[in-house]
Motif scaffolding. Structure first.
Motif, PDB file in Angstrom:
ATOM      1  N   LEU A  54     -30.416  19.054 -28.572  1.00 40.60           N
ATOM      2  CA  LEU A  54     -29.599  18.090 -27.835  1.00 40.60           C
ATOM      3  C   LEU A  54     -28.476  18.781 -27.065  1.00 40.60           C
ATOM      4  O   LEU A  54     -28.111  18.363 -25.963  1.00 40.60           O
ATOM      5  CB  LEU A  54     -29.013  17.050 -28.789  1.00 40.60           C
ATOM      6  N   ARG A  55     -27.929  19.845 -27.635  1.00 40.38           N
ATOM      7  CA  ARG A  55     -26.818  20.545 -26.974  1.00 40.38           C
ATOM      8  C   ARG A  55     -27.263  21.239 -25.689  1.00 40.38           C
ATOM      9  O   ARG A  55     -26.431  21.597 -24.859  1.00 40.38           O
ATOM     10  CB  ARG A  55     -26.209  21.563 -27.943  1.00 40.38           C
ATOM     11  N   LYS A  56     -28.552  21.433 -25.512  1.00 41.71           N
ATOM     12  CA  LYS A  56     -29.066  22.087 -24.310  1.00 41.71           C
ATOM     13  C   LYS A  56     -29.420  21.081 -23.209  1.00 41.71           C
ATOM     14  O   LYS A  56     -29.750  21.479 -22.090  1.00 41.71           O
ATOM     15  CB  LYS A  56     -30.305  22.909 -24.672  1.00 41.71           C
ATOM     16  N   VAL A  57     -29.355  19.803 -23.537  1.00 40.81           N
ATOM     17  CA  VAL A  57     -29.698  18.766 -22.559  1.00 40.81           C
ATOM     18  C   VAL A  57     -28.526  18.592 -21.585  1.00 40.81           C
ATOM     19  O   VAL A  57     -27.370  18.503 -22.013  1.00 40.81           O
ATOM     20  CB  VAL A  57     -29.994  17.427 -23.266  1.00 40.81           C
ATOM     21  N   PRO A  58     -28.762  18.534 -20.281  1.00 38.77           N
ATOM     22  CA  PRO A  58     -27.680  18.298 -19.326  1.00 38.77           C
ATOM     23  C   PRO A  58     -26.908  17.039 -19.683  1.00 38.77           C
ATOM     24  O   PRO A  58     -27.496  16.027 -20.092  1.00 38.77           O
ATOM     25  CB  PRO A  58     -28.414  18.149 -17.984  1.00 38.77           C
ATOM     26  N   ALA A  59     -25.608  17.101 -19.509  1.00 33.12           N
ATOM     27  CA  ALA A  59     -24.737  16.013 -19.967  1.00 33.12           C
ATOM     28  C   ALA A  59     -25.115  14.672 -19.350  1.00 33.12           C
ATOM     29  O   ALA A  59     -25.159  13.653 -20.040  1.00 33.12           O
ATOM     30  CB  ALA A  59     -23.286  16.357 -19.667  1.00 33.12           C
ATOM     31  N   PHE A  63     -26.232  11.343 -21.321  1.00 33.24           N
ATOM     32  CA  PHE A  63     -25.462  10.109 -21.183  1.00 33.24           C
ATOM     33  C   PHE A  63     -26.365   8.951 -20.750  1.00 33.24           C
ATOM     34  O   PHE A  63     -26.334   7.866 -21.340  1.00 33.24           O
ATOM     35  CB  PHE A  63     -24.336  10.312 -20.165  1.00 33.24           C
ATOM     36  N   ASP A  64     -27.170   9.180 -19.709  1.00 29.44           N
ATOM     37  CA  ASP A  64     -28.042   8.115 -19.199  1.00 29.44           C
ATOM     38  C   ASP A  64     -29.074   7.698 -20.242  1.00 29.44           C
ATOM     39  O   ASP A  64     -29.373   6.505 -20.398  1.00 29.44           O
ATOM     40  CB  ASP A  64     -28.751   8.587 -17.929  1.00 29.44           C
ATOM     41  N   SER A  65     -29.624   8.667 -20.950  1.00 29.37           N
ATOM     42  CA  SER A  65     -30.640   8.356 -21.965  1.00 29.37           C
ATOM     43  C   SER A  65     -30.032   7.601 -23.138  1.00 29.37           C
ATOM     44  O   SER A  65     -30.670   6.703 -23.699  1.00 29.37           O
ATOM     45  CB  SER A  65     -31.301   9.647 -22.455  1.00 29.37           C
ATOM     46  N   ALA A  66     -28.818   7.960 -23.502  1.00 25.93           N
ATOM     47  CA  ALA A  66     -28.139   7.251 -24.592  1.00 25.93           C
ATOM     48  C   ALA A  66     -27.899   5.799 -24.211  1.00 25.93           C
ATOM     49  O   ALA A  66     -28.107   4.880 -25.017  1.00 25.93           O
ATOM     50  CB  ALA A  66     -26.824   7.946 -24.934  1.00 25.93           C
ATOM     51  N   ALA A  67     -27.461   5.579 -22.975  1.00 32.70           N
ATOM     52  CA  ALA A  67     -27.227   4.210 -22.521  1.00 32.70           C
ATOM     53  C   ALA A  67     -28.524   3.403 -22.527  1.00 32.70           C
ATOM     54  O   ALA A  67     -28.552   2.246 -22.966  1.00 32.70           O
ATOM     55  CB  ALA A  67     -26.614   4.227 -21.121  1.00 32.70           C
ATOM     56  N   ALA A  68     -29.605   4.021 -22.065  1.00 35.77           N
ATOM     57  CA  ALA A  68     -30.893   3.328 -22.030  1.00 35.77           C
ATOM     58  C   ALA A  68     -31.407   3.018 -23.434  1.00 35.77           C
ATOM     59  O   ALA A  68     -32.077   2.003 -23.654  1.00 35.77           O
ATOM     60  CB  ALA A  68     -31.917   4.175 -21.274  1.00 35.77           C
ATOM     61  N   ALA A  69     -31.083   3.880 -24.399  1.00 35.11           N
ATOM     62  CA  ALA A  69     -31.542   3.689 -25.775  1.00 35.11           C
ATOM     63  C   ALA A  69     -30.611   2.778 -26.580  1.00 35.11           C
ATOM     64  O   ALA A  69     -30.897   2.470 -27.737  1.00 35.11           O
ATOM     65  CB  ALA A  69     -31.655   5.041 -26.479  1.00 35.11           C
ATOM     66  N   GLY A  70     -29.496   2.369 -25.974  1.00 31.33           N
ATOM     67  CA  GLY A  70     -28.556   1.503 -26.673  1.00 31.33           C
ATOM     68  C   GLY A  70     -27.746   2.222 -27.728  1.00 31.33           C
ATOM     69  O   GLY A  70     -27.260   1.599 -28.678  1.00 31.33           O
ATOM     70  N   VAL A  71     -27.573   3.530 -27.573  1.00 31.22           N
ATOM     71  CA  VAL A  71     -26.784   4.304 -28.532  1.00 31.22           C
ATOM     72  C   VAL A  71     -25.300   4.119 -28.220  1.00 31.22           C
ATOM     73  O   VAL A  71     -24.862   4.361 -27.090  1.00 31.22           O
ATOM     74  CB  VAL A  71     -27.152   5.797 -28.473  1.00 31.22           C
ATOM     75  N   SER A  72     -24.537   3.688 -29.201  1.00 26.06           N
ATOM     76  CA  SER A  72     -23.102   3.487 -29.017  1.00 26.06           C
ATOM     77  C   SER A  72     -22.340   4.519 -29.830  1.00 26.06           C
ATOM     78  O   SER A  72     -22.583   4.687 -31.019  1.00 26.06           O
ATOM     79  CB  SER A  72     -22.696   2.077 -29.469  1.00 26.06           C
ATOM     80  N   TYR A  73     -21.455   5.224 -29.171  1.00 25.13           N
ATOM     81  CA  TYR A  73     -20.683   6.268 -29.841  1.00 25.13           C
ATOM     82  C   TYR A  73     -19.399   5.663 -30.379  1.00 25.13           C
ATOM     83  O   TYR A  73     -18.333   5.722 -29.762  1.00 25.13           O
ATOM     84  CB  TYR A  73     -20.411   7.415 -28.873  1.00 25.13           C
ATOM     85  N   LEU A  74     -19.511   5.057 -31.545  1.00 30.07           N
ATOM     86  CA  LEU A  74     -18.374   4.447 -32.231  1.00 30.07           C
ATOM     87  C   LEU A  74     -17.964   5.323 -33.408  1.00 30.07           C
ATOM     88  O   LEU A  74     -18.712   6.197 -33.837  1.00 30.07           O
ATOM     89  CB  LEU A  74     -18.759   3.060 -32.750  1.00 30.07           C
TER      90      LEU A  74
END
Length: 306
Positions: A54-59, A63-74
Motif C-alpha cells: 500500500l505504501r508504494k501506491v501513488p497517493a 485516495f480515490d480507491s479508498a473513497a470508492a470503497a467507502g473506507v473512512s479514516y476515523l
C-alpha cells in the motif's frame, strides 16, 4: 477528551466548531470489508506484508480507491489510546471535565448532500451510517421529505444532526450535568463574498459547514470589507480569546455580550448579521438528539470490542 487518563487533562478548555463526538469509531469488524476492497482495488491482494504494498501506491490512486470503497479514516478503538467507543465512555462520565465552547452552523449538512434528489437517496445515506435495524427504521421515519419539505432538506438535517449538531448538544449536556461550564452557539451568518460573485453552489446551501471559519480567523479574502462581517469577526475573535484566557464562569462576559452557560434550559448564543441574541435549543431538535444519543450508544455498545 475521551481518551487516555481523563483525570489528567492535557488542556484546560476547548473550542469545538461544527462537530464534537463521532457516533462510532472504527473497529475491524466494521471496516475490514472496506479495507479488503481497497487492497484489491489497488492491486495489493495477496501481498505480504500488505502495508508495504500500500505504501508504494501513488497517493491520489490510494485516495480515490479508498473513497470508492467507502473506507473512512476515523479514529479507531485500539485498546491503548482509545480504549472503547466514545459513546460508551461518555455514558460512564469518562471525559475531561473542562469548560468548552461549542459552535455549529444553521445548515451543517447541505455542503455534503446537494446530490440528493429523492427519498431513496435519503434512505441510502441513512443506510451508510450503520445503525441497529430498529434505529435505522426509525431514522427513516424521522428524516422524510414530508417532515422537512423536500428530500434535500431531509437529508441535510439528517447529516447535520448525526455528524454535527447532536454530538455538540450531547457534549454540552454531559458537561453541564457534571457541573462544568459549557457554552453552546449557533452561527447564522451566510457569508456574502461567494454570493456576490454569483456562485450558484453557495447560493443554495445556506449557512454551510465551515461558514464561520473566515470570521474566527479574520480571513480577509472571504470577508466582505464593506458590511457587518469585519466587525462580527473581531467580536468573535475577542470572545474566543477571552474564553481561552479564562473569563469568569458562569457566563462568558466578553466583547459587549453575555454568553450564558448551556445549563438545564438549553440556552445558546446566536451569531447573526445584526449581532448576538440568546435562544433555547428548539424542542424538535432536542427530541431528534435524544434519539441519536440513545441510538448511537446502543450501536456503540454492540460494537465496543476489537
Amino acid at each position: 477528551m475521551v481518551s487516555g487518563d481523563v483525570t489528567k487533562p492535557l488542556f484546560d478548555r476547548a473550542v469545538l466548531e461544527s462537530g464534537a463526538l463521532f457516533s462510532v469509531y472504527n473497529i475491524p469488524s466494521l471496516v475490514q470489508a472496506g479495507f479488503d476492497a481497497l487492497v484489491a482495488a489497488v492491486g495489493c491482494s495477496g501481498q505480504t506484508p500488505v502495508l508495504d504494498c500500500l505504501r508504494k501506491v501513488p497517493a491520489q490512486k490510494l485516495f480515490d480507491s479508498a473513497a470508492a470503497a467507502g473506507v473512512s479514516y476515523l479514529p479507531a478503538v485500539d485498546g491503548k489510546y482509545v480504549k472503547e467507543q466514545q459513546q460508551v465512555a461518555l455514558s460512564k462520565g469518562q471525559i475531561y471535565k473542562i469548560p468548552v465552547l461549542v459552535l455549529d452552523n444553521n445548515d451543517e449538512g447541505t455542503y455534503f448532500t446537494t446530490y440528493i434528489t429523492s427519498q431513496d437517496d435519503v434512505n441510502a445515506l441513512i443506510d451508510s451510517f450503520t445503525l441497529l435495524p430498529a434505529d435505522n427504521t426509525q431514522a427513516k421515519q424521522i428524516y422524510t421529505a414530508a417532515n422537512f419539505g423536500s428530500p434535500i432538506a431531509a437529508v441535510a438535517n439528517f447529516f447535520g444532526d448525526i455528524v454535527f449538531k447532536c454530538p455538540d448538544i450531547q457534549l454540552v449536556r454531559t458537561l453541564t450535568a457534571a457541573g462544568v461550564a459549557a457554552f453552546k452557539g449557533r452561527f447564522s451568518i451566510k457569508p456574502t463574498i461567494n454570493l456576490a460573485a454569483g456562485d450558484a453552489f453557495f447560493s443554495v446551501i445556506g449557512v454551510y459547514h465551515t461558514a464561520e471559519m473566515p470570521f474566527v480567523w479574520n480571513y480577509n479574502p472571504s470577508l466582505n470589507q464593506t458590511n457587518y462581517e469585519k466587525s462580527i469577526s473581531q467580536k468573535m475573535i475577542n470572545t474566543w480569546s477571552d474564553f481561552f484566557a479564562g473569563s469568569p464562569f458562569p457566563g462568558l462576559l466578553t466583547a459587549g455580550i453575555n454568553w450564558p452557560t448551556y445549563d438545564s434550559t438549553g440556552k445558546r448564543l446566536v451569531w447573526s448579521s445584526t449581532g448576538t441574541s440568546v435562544e433555547t435549543v428548539p424542542s424538535d431538535l432536542k427530541s431528534r438528539c435524544d434519539f441519536w444519543d440513545a441510538a448511537n450508544l446502543r450501536f456503540s455498545s454492540a460494537n465496543n470490542k476489537l
